[in-house]
Design an enzyme around this catalytic site. Structure first.
Site, PDB file in Angstrom:
ATOM      1  N   GLU A 104       0.836  -1.209   0.000  1.00 11.18           N
ATOM      2  CA  GLU A 104       0.000   0.000   0.000  1.00 11.18           C
ATOM      3  C   GLU A 104       0.870   1.257   0.000  1.00 11.18           C
ATOM      4  OE1 GLU A 104      -2.635  -0.993  -1.000  1.00 11.18           O
ATOM      5  OE2 GLU A 104      -4.182  -0.852   0.526  1.00 11.18           O
TER       6      GLU A 104
ATOM      7  N   THR B 196      -5.573   6.730  -5.318  1.00 14.70           N
ATOM      8  CA  THR B 196      -5.608   6.957  -3.865  1.00 14.70           C
ATOM      9  C   THR B 196      -4.707   8.130  -3.481  1.00 14.70           C
ATOM     10  OG1 THR B 196      -6.162   4.656  -3.426  1.00 14.70           O
ATOM     11  CG2 THR B 196      -5.159   5.868  -1.615  1.00 14.70           C
TER      12      THR B 196
END
Ligand code: HSE
Length: 306
Positions: free
Chosen positions: A128, A181
């Site tokens: 991530e 994101t």
């Protein structure tokens, strides 16, 4: 065992009031992955089907997650990974998380499980960090642990699995636009007024209580985001119309799924969740935005061996 095939589920992060700490696991869609032992040490991504993503280990979220793991164990063999990407990157349902979580789960299994699932969350978080610049765990944790998960804290890292009410269903609508994101994180202000923080932590704490008591009315009253949703909603066309349509169709509540553009709703019972999907879709039909929808049970298991 020399090879393992996995279903790596999509996830909904934040769930309105739990930015970066709350997440839940879906069952309706996910990546498929094969992890294989190799005589050469290290990790190689040998094939990616469905999306144009980097095969270089250090540039791939699955690759960096496994590298983080292999730093902590002396394995006498290596691994190769094939990924069939069914979750589109930038869709808001944990595409990078599914790959990173699946890879560490598969490698751990082939190593005879030296690490706990909670520890695997920390390795998967490195994927991530590569994907969005922020090592958040609210997608990788539900992918690995299943159900609802809560990150109690990042430093030191602590993650908990929460209870899932038995009649809860999720509806997701994915308008076919990409929101990265990193971009969706760049619009968030770093300071928040105390008044909003009070509302947010009240809702988050009460939501956890509602999960354990299966109090759907309370759950409904907690599905609000005072902080992040107002800043991110301009990135998603028709967002408030979709929310209103979901509520009118009987949803307990709805919000941005992760960093968007997908929008999720939670409902009591599958029939309502399906009605909600139709109502949400009507809005995008009017807008002329391409979309897809799915209705899912909450996957309390997480990653599954196929
Ligand atoms: N908590 C993360 C965010 C989830 O909202 O940026 C990203 O899927």
């Amino acid at each position: 065992m020399n090879e393992i095939k996995l279903f790596c589920p999509a996830t909904i992060a934040n769930v309105s009031c739990g930015f970066d700490v709350l997440g839940l696991c879906l069952d309706s869609t996910g990546d498929e992955m094969i992890v294989r032992k190799t005589p050469e040490k290290g990790v190689k991504i040998t094939k990616i089907i469905g999306q144009d993503l980097p095969l270089e280990t250090e540039k791939n979220v699955a690759g960096v997650a496994v590298l983080a793991m292999l730093k902590e164990i002396d394995s006498e063999f290596g691994f190769e990974i094939e990924i069939n990407k069914k979750i589109k990157p930038g869709s808001g349902i944990g595409s990078s998380a599914a790959s990173a979580a699946g890879a560490v789960f598969g490698v751990n299994k082939l190593l005879n499980k030296p690490f706990s699932k909670e520890k695997l969350v920390e390795f998967a978080m490195m994927g991530e960090a590569l994907a969005s610049g922020a090592p958040h765990a609210d997608n990788v944790a539900p992918a690995l642990l299943g159900g609802f998960t809560l990150v109690k804290g990042y430093e030191p890292f602590e993650v908990l699995k929460l209870q899932t009410p038995s009649e809860l269903f999720a509806t997701v609508i994915h308008p076919q636009i990409e929101v990265k994101t990193a971009d969706a994180r760049s619009v968030i202000k770093q300071n928040i007024p105390l008044k909003k923080a009070i509302m947010q932590w009240g809702n988050l704490a009460a939501l956890v209580s509602a999960l354990y008591t299966e109090d759907y009315d309370l759950l409904s009253r907690c599905l609000h985001d005072e902080i992040v949703e107002p800043m991110r909603s301009p990135l998603i066309p028709g967002f408030f119309k979709v929310k209103e349509a979901a509520k009118n169709a009987g949803a307990l509540g709805s919000g941005i799924s992760g960093s968007g553009p997908s929008i999720f709703a939670l409902s009591k019972g599958e029939a309502t969740a399906k009605k909600v999907a139709t109502a949400m879709a009507e809005i995008y039909k009017d807008f002329g935005v391409a979309y897809d929808t799915h209705v899912s049970t909450i996957n309390t298991e997480g990653i599954k061996i196929m």
